[in-house]
Design an enzyme around this catalytic site. Structure first.
Site, PDB file in Angstrom:
ATOM      1  N   LYS A  26      -2.307  -7.150 -18.711  1.00  0.00           N
ATOM      2  CA  LYS A  26      -2.215  -7.893 -17.535  1.00  0.00           C
ATOM      3  C   LYS A  26      -3.066  -8.807 -17.001  1.00  0.00           C
ATOM      4  CE  LYS A  26       0.249  -8.267 -13.951  1.00  0.00           C
ATOM      5  NZ  LYS A  26       1.501  -9.326 -13.931  1.00  0.00           N
ATOM      6  N   ARG A  72       1.106   1.451  -6.715  1.00  0.00           N
ATOM      7  CA  ARG A  72       1.453   0.280  -6.026  1.00  0.00           C
ATOM      8  C   ARG A  72       0.070  -0.555  -5.640  1.00  0.00           C
ATOM      9  NH1 ARG A  72       6.015   1.148  -2.875  1.00  0.00           N
ATOM     10  NH2 ARG A  72       5.185  -0.258  -1.273  1.00  0.00           N
ATOM     11  N   ASN A  99       1.157   0.088   6.188  1.00  0.00           N
ATOM     12  CA  ASN A  99       1.533  -1.088   5.399  1.00  0.00           C
ATOM     13  C   ASN A  99       2.120  -2.089   6.073  1.00  0.00           C
ATOM     14  OD1 ASN A  99       0.986   0.914   3.425  1.00  0.00           O
ATOM     15  ND2 ASN A  99       2.922   1.215   2.650  1.00  0.00           N
ATOM     16  N   GLY A 100       2.142  -3.251   5.545  1.00  0.00           N
ATOM     17  CA  GLY A 100       2.547  -4.284   5.910  1.00  0.00           C
ATOM     18  C   GLY A 100       1.381  -5.357   6.848  1.00  0.00           C
ATOM     19  N   CYS A 121       0.845  -1.221   0.165  1.00  0.00           N
ATOM     20  CA  CYS A 121       0.114  -0.094  -0.025  1.00  0.00           C
ATOM     21  C   CYS A 121       0.907   1.371   0.041  1.00  0.00           C
ATOM     22  CB  CYS A 121      -0.980   0.020   1.221  1.00  0.00           C
ATOM     23  SG  CYS A 121      -1.721  -1.561   1.615  1.00  0.00           S
ATOM     24  N   TRP A 135      -3.959  -1.571  -0.826  1.00  0.00           N
ATOM     25  CA  TRP A 135      -3.981  -2.592  -1.839  1.00  0.00           C
ATOM     26  C   TRP A 135      -4.355  -3.789  -0.834  1.00  0.00           C
ATOM     27  CZ3 TRP A 135      -3.419  -4.727  -6.542  1.00  0.00           C
ATOM     28  CH2 TRP A 135      -2.906  -6.225  -6.542  1.00  0.00           C
ATOM     29  N   GLU A 188       7.943 -21.898 -18.317  1.00  0.00           N
ATOM     30  CA  GLU A 188       7.498 -20.583 -17.719  1.00  0.00           C
ATOM     31  C   GLU A 188       8.736 -19.929 -18.376  1.00  0.00           C
ATOM     32  OE1 GLU A 188       5.539 -18.848 -16.639  1.00  0.00           O
ATOM     33  OE2 GLU A 188       6.509 -17.140 -15.547  1.00  0.00           O
ATOM     34  N   HIS A 213      11.102 -36.699 -29.991  1.00  0.00           N
ATOM     35  CA  HIS A 213      10.065 -36.782 -30.609  1.00  0.00           C
ATOM     36  C   HIS A 213       9.665 -35.997 -31.696  1.00  0.00           C
ATOM     37  CE1 HIS A 213       9.820 -40.300 -28.046  1.00  0.00           C
ATOM     38  NE2 HIS A 213      10.296 -39.563 -27.110  1.00  0.00           N
ATOM     39  N   GLU A 218       7.060 -13.649 -24.391  1.00  0.00           N
ATOM     40  CA  GLU A 218       6.047 -12.506 -24.317  1.00  0.00           C
ATOM     41  C   GLU A 218       6.956 -11.187 -24.005  1.00  0.00           C
ATOM     42  OE1 GLU A 218       3.530 -12.581 -21.048  1.00  0.00           O
ATOM     43  OE2 GLU A 218       5.086 -13.563 -19.525  1.00  0.00           O
ATOM     44  N   LYS A 255       8.154 -16.808 -20.615  1.00  0.00           N
ATOM     45  CA  LYS A 255       8.849 -15.132 -20.341  1.00  0.00           C
ATOM     46  C   LYS A 255       9.496 -14.667 -21.560  1.00  0.00           C
ATOM     47  CE  LYS A 255       6.872 -14.413 -17.688  1.00  0.00           C
ATOM     48  NZ  LYS A 255       5.814 -14.772 -16.656  1.00  0.00           N
TER      49      LYS A 255
HETATM   50  O1  M6R Z   1      -4.086 -13.258 -13.521  1.00  0.00           O
HETATM   51  P1  M6R Z   1      -3.883 -14.736 -13.995  1.00  0.00           P
HETATM   52  O2  M6R Z   1      -2.625 -15.317 -13.050  1.00  0.00           O
HETATM   53  O3  M6R Z   1      -5.201 -15.494 -13.699  1.00  0.00           O
HETATM   54  O4  M6R Z   1      -3.471 -14.529 -15.598  1.00  0.00           O
HETATM   55  C1  M6R Z   1      -2.957 -15.826 -15.967  1.00  0.00           C
HETATM   56  C2  M6R Z   1      -2.066 -15.359 -17.558  1.00  0.00           C
HETATM   57  O5  M6R Z   1      -3.003 -14.620 -18.201  1.00  0.00           O
HETATM   58  C3  M6R Z   1      -1.106 -14.706 -16.881  1.00  0.00           C
HETATM   59  O6  M6R Z   1      -0.265 -15.534 -16.248  1.00  0.00           O
HETATM   60  C4  M6R Z   1      -0.094 -14.306 -18.380  1.00  0.00           C
HETATM   61  O7  M6R Z   1       0.191 -15.613 -18.842  1.00  0.00           O
HETATM   62  C5  M6R Z   1       1.270 -13.685 -17.873  1.00  0.00           C
HETATM   63  N1  M6R Z   1       1.097 -12.537 -18.916  1.00  0.00           N
HETATM   64  C6  M6R Z   1       2.441 -14.296 -17.935  1.00  0.00           C
HETATM   65  O8  M6R Z   1       3.467 -13.562 -17.727  1.00  0.00           O
END
Ligand code: M6R
Length: 613
Positions: free
Chosen positions: A608, A27, A105-106, A2, A79, A486, A509, A493, A490
């Protein structure tokens, strides 16, 4: 998580507080509030939603003409962590007399017992927050000296806090203190600003004092007096900050993603705080409304999630099966919602979602509930739709994640899921000895992540070397297989490089046909079971001329023979090593994307939170 602002001095107090809150809004902003000192009494105004909502309310209740007598104030943008984002739960909180107001905060770990104790003494609580207890505790300790009262109260608090306090009996001072959550004080000419982060200060003064843990600062317009909890004066240096306001928002980091990567030791500490029972060698899952018996009855777990959260689910599959012997499946939430999944009475459906708003995951929650499953959420955003609709689950307490590429949410999800598996395991086949070992290992995660972050420049050097590649493969086995997935996600994207995450054995395969000199392979070759097989896979890649970049356990010199470059990871068990390893891969992606000049925090075509199908 927060944001806190406090102001005392010559400026228009209300405008200065609102301006500070706006600068902290990045934040988190589910609600906000201010408390101001006017003619020796405190007025509090709060609003749900963004700071602009608060600003409208303040303009109605405290028009400019009426606010000229205001001499100081404290403010907060929230938050949510305890209690949904409502006006009542917003800060500032006051004691019952309304003469003491605080912003916090915390997380206060022992707030339940403190609340019980204070209620027995007649204190009436109105919010669901842990923070409100601080105002009441200070009031209970107040005997005329606000600094002494704050010190006495803080001695009774367990957990983390950064606080700002005002008291109507001492209208010429504000009090600030911290333990584990930052507080910085801006030193101006005849004015002093308290904030949780310098972005709220920097447009007023560049001279700042960072409080240390257990410092209590008595702040007036003319200066600052800092003391220890035992009332011993302490001196702290005044630093000069030369960042501009935008850099300050990102804590001096170039991008939110980098900031969030570096926040992980603290975020993971928050995620695990209060969730390890060292006496019983067990996990504590207070967000799950299941008795020990109901937990013991669960005979299958289905995880529904998307993207990075699905990769966390894949980690959890290993954890639940290995530690608790519970058959577990991970489903893409989009598949789960349409393919008529089999749900039996004792199936637990876990929805993992950072945002708590992902459309497919939410639909999976609804489908699971319709089919009579026990449904629980693992979310970051408190009060989000998935958190509300599941009605039970665990918050990961990662703090706001602003960069589109999920980083700290993933590691916090994995840490929380591991604690969940510990709890389920202890109720089944996991011995006390093994439970205790795991508790110790979980506690070590933040330090392991810190060690990786300290070597960021080594990872940057390797990333720059390969930043021109147009295709990448990531390969892993066992616990490192989801990490390969993962890592590839990363990279693709944020750098727009085509990257595929594969089980190392699966290469043969089909995908091996794509390997050649221009296609680097990131091989997760940490020293855990399966490493010998991974070495064989690395040799297969090199035989096709692909350069191999390995992650390897510090001290494992053998890996040098099989790879062009090595990203070193501190030694830990196979349960834990995925977490520092994924942090190294996050850094690798970040530095590749930076080298390619990509828009790291807002990559093209992505959002996001994906709230549409
Ligand atoms: O908010 P969520 O964790 O449900 O979101 C899921 C995916 O949209 C999210 O993890 C997406 O793959 C990210 N951009 C990965 O970095």
């Amino acid at each position: 998580m927060c944001g806190i602002v406090g102001y005392i001095g010559k400026r228009h107090v209300v405008n200065t507080l609102i301006d500070g809150l706006k600068r902290l809004e990045y934040r988190g902003y589910d609600s906000a509030g201010i408390a101001v000192m006017e003619n020796n009494s405190i007025s509090v105004i709060k609003a749900k939603g963004k700071v602009s909502e608060l600003q409208k309310k303040v303009a109605e209740k405290l028009p400019a003409s009426a606010s000229s007598d205001i001499s100081s104030g404290i403010a907060h943008t929230r938050w949510a962590t305890h209690g949904p984002p409502t006006e009542i739960n917003a800060h500032p909180h006051t004691d019952n007399s309304g003469r003491i107001a605080i912003v916090h905060n915390g997380i206060i770990d022992n707030y339940v017992e403190l609340k019980k104790h204070l209620s027995a003494k007649g204190h009436k609580f109105v919010s669901e927050t842990d923070s409100e207890v601080i105002a009441h505790l200070i009031a209970e300790c107040f005997e005329g000296d606000i600094v002494q009262a704050v010190a006495a109260a803080l001695k009774k608090l367990e957990g983390t806090f950064g606080i700002a306090v005002m008291c109507a009996d001492t209208p010429d001072v504000l009090v600030a203190a911290r333990r584990g959550s930052p507080i910085v004080i801006g030193v101006g000419n005849s004015e002093t600003i308290i904030a949780s982060d310098i972005s709220a200060i920097i447009s007023y003064t560049k001279r700042v004092i960072f409080l240390n843990d257990n410092d209590i600062a008595m702040v007036s317009a003319e200066g600052i007096d800092i003391r220890s909890l035992d009332n011993v004066p302490v001196s702290r240096e005044t630093a000069h900050i030369d960042w501009d306001a935008e850099a300050a928002e990102k804590g001096g980091y170039e991008h939110f993603m980098l900031k969030e990567i570096f926040e992980q030791p603290a975020a993971i500490s928050n995620a695990i705080r209060g969730r390890l029972d060292e006496t019983q060698a067990n996990g504590i899952l207070s967000g799950l409304n299941l008795s020990a018996r109901e937990m013991a009855m669960i005979n299958r777990i289905v995880i529904a999630s998307c993207g990075t959260s699905m990769h966390a689910g894949m980690m959890a599959e290993y954890y639940f099966e290995d530690l608790a012997n519970i058959p577990t499946e991970v489903e893409q939430a989009a598949e789960f919602r349409y393919r008529n999944p089999i749900i039996e009475p004792n199936t637990l459906v876990l929805a993992i979602s950072q945002s708590g708003e992902t459309a497919d995951t939410l639909a999976a929650v609804r489908e699971a509930a319709n089919k009579g499953a026990i449904v629980a959420g693992i979310c970051n955003v408190v009060g989000s739709t998935i958190a509300r609709e599941t009605g039970q689950g665990l918050y990961i307490h990662a703090g706001p994640e602003i960069g589109v590429a999920s980083t700290k949410a993933f590691t916090c999800q994995v840490a929380v899921l591991l604690i969940m598996a510990l709890k389920f395991g202890r109720g089944r086949r996991l011995s006390r000895h093994d439970g205790m070992k795991l508790v110790e290992e979980i506690k070590s995660i933040p330090a392991l992540v810190t060690q990786v972050l300290e070597k960021a420049s080594d990872i940057e050097r390797i990333a720059k070397k390969y930043a021109d590649a147009e295709d990448f493969f990531y390969i892993g086995r066992g616990y490192l297989y989801p990490v390969a997935m993962e890592g590839a996600l990363k990279l693709k994207e944020i750098s727009y490089i085509h990257a595929e995450g594969y089980h190392a054995a699966e290469l043969k395969h089909g995908p091996i046909a794509l390997l050649e000199r221009k296609v680097p392979v990131i091989a997760l070759a940490n020293d855990i079971p399966g490493k010998d097989k991974m070495i064989a896979n690395m040799q297969e890649c090199r035989a096709r001329k692909s350069p191999v970049i390995a992650t390897a356990t510090i001290g494992d010199e053998e890996i040098k023979t099989y790879s062009e470059d090595i990203i070193w990871i501190p030694r830990s068990s196979q349960l834990i090593t995925p977490i520092p390893t994924v942090v190294a891969l996050q850094l690798f992606s970040y530095y590749v994307a930076k080298e390619r000049g990509c828009s790291i925090d807002q990559p093209r075509n992505l959002a996001k939170s994906v709230t549409v199908e």
